[in-house]
Enzyme design. Structure first.
Site, PDB file in Angstrom:
ATOM      1  N   ILE A  78       8.120   2.282  -1.239  1.00 11.53           N
ATOM      2  CA  ILE A  78       9.140   2.962  -0.444  1.00 11.53           C
ATOM      3  C   ILE A  78       8.819   2.764   1.038  1.00 11.53           C
ATOM      4  CG2 ILE A  78       9.773   4.672  -2.190  1.00 11.53           C
ATOM      5  CD1 ILE A  78       8.060   6.721  -0.681  1.00 11.53           C
ATOM      6  N   GLY A 127       0.800  -1.220   0.000  1.00  8.65           N
ATOM      7  CA  GLY A 127       0.000   0.000   0.000  1.00  8.65           C
ATOM      8  C   GLY A 127       0.830   1.265   0.000  1.00  8.65           C
ATOM      9  N   HIS A 128       2.142   1.142   0.113  1.00 12.29           N
ATOM     10  CA  HIS A 128       3.013   2.320   0.227  1.00 12.29           C
ATOM     11  C   HIS A 128       4.178   2.198  -0.724  1.00 12.29           C
ATOM     12  CE1 HIS A 128       5.424   5.447   2.301  1.00 12.29           C
ATOM     13  NE2 HIS A 128       4.244   5.873   2.689  1.00 12.29           N
ATOM     14  N   PHE A 129       4.057   2.403  -1.908  1.00 12.96           N
ATOM     15  CA  PHE A 129       2.933   2.768  -2.760  1.00 12.96           C
ATOM     16  C   PHE A 129       2.847   1.733  -3.873  1.00 12.96           C
ATOM     17  CE2 PHE A 129       4.277   6.785  -0.904  1.00 12.96           C
ATOM     18  CZ  PHE A 129       3.079   7.337  -0.506  1.00 12.96           C
TER      19      PHE A 129
END
Length: 157
Positions: A44, A37-39
């Site tokens: 990252i 989810g990041h990203f």
């Protein structure tokens, strides 16, 4: 690093108590649900996890200075600066220097670098209190040994 368990420090690589300084090695995993989810498509390490890494590094320094007799808890982060991104698989070097210890709190200046380039830094304050229970104390001492805190600094064992 075990991101999902907030175990950010893999190994203490240098500890200089007279200089009140510590260096840790922190290997960012190649895969983690955090990166889903990041990203998506551009994974990252979240900045908050870089701050946590600095806080844990400084916390290990405070524990060592105190002979593992009291527990530092993160209380405040000031002057945090993110200078660059950290990607999955990168090796981070975290450093912290103890600026103040006493009166129930401690303050460190901490930073993280990747490949010799500083990627983040912050001033971190801890509340320093007696261990709240024996379970936490035992877990911290076990982790201290696992990550390489020299035995002579583990007086509470």
């Amino acid at each position: 690093m075990r991101l999902e368990y907030f175990q950010m420090v893999d190994r203490i690589t240098a500890l200089d108590l007279p200089e009140r300084r510590i260096v840790t090695a922190c290997q960012v995993p190649e895969q983690s649900p955090v990166f889903e989810g990041h990203f998506p498509g551009y994974p990252i390490l979240p900045g908050v996890l870089m701050i946590e890494t600095m806080a844990q590094t400084g916390g290990w320094l405070v524990l060592a200075v105190l002979g593992c007799t009291r527990m530092p808890f993160l209380m405040q982060v000031e002057k945090a600066k993110m200078r660059s991104f950290v990607s999955p698989g990168q090796a981070m070097k975290a450093e912290a220097s103890l600026v103040h210890e006493g009166s129930g709190y401690a303050v460190v200046k901490a930073s993280i670098s990747v490949g010799g380039k500083k990627v983040t830094e912050a001033d971190i304050r801890y509340g320093v209190v007696p261990f709240p229970n024996e379970t936490l104390k035992a877990a911290m001492l076990e982790t201290a040994r696992r990550i390489g805190l020299p035995e002579e600094h583990i007086h509470a064992a």
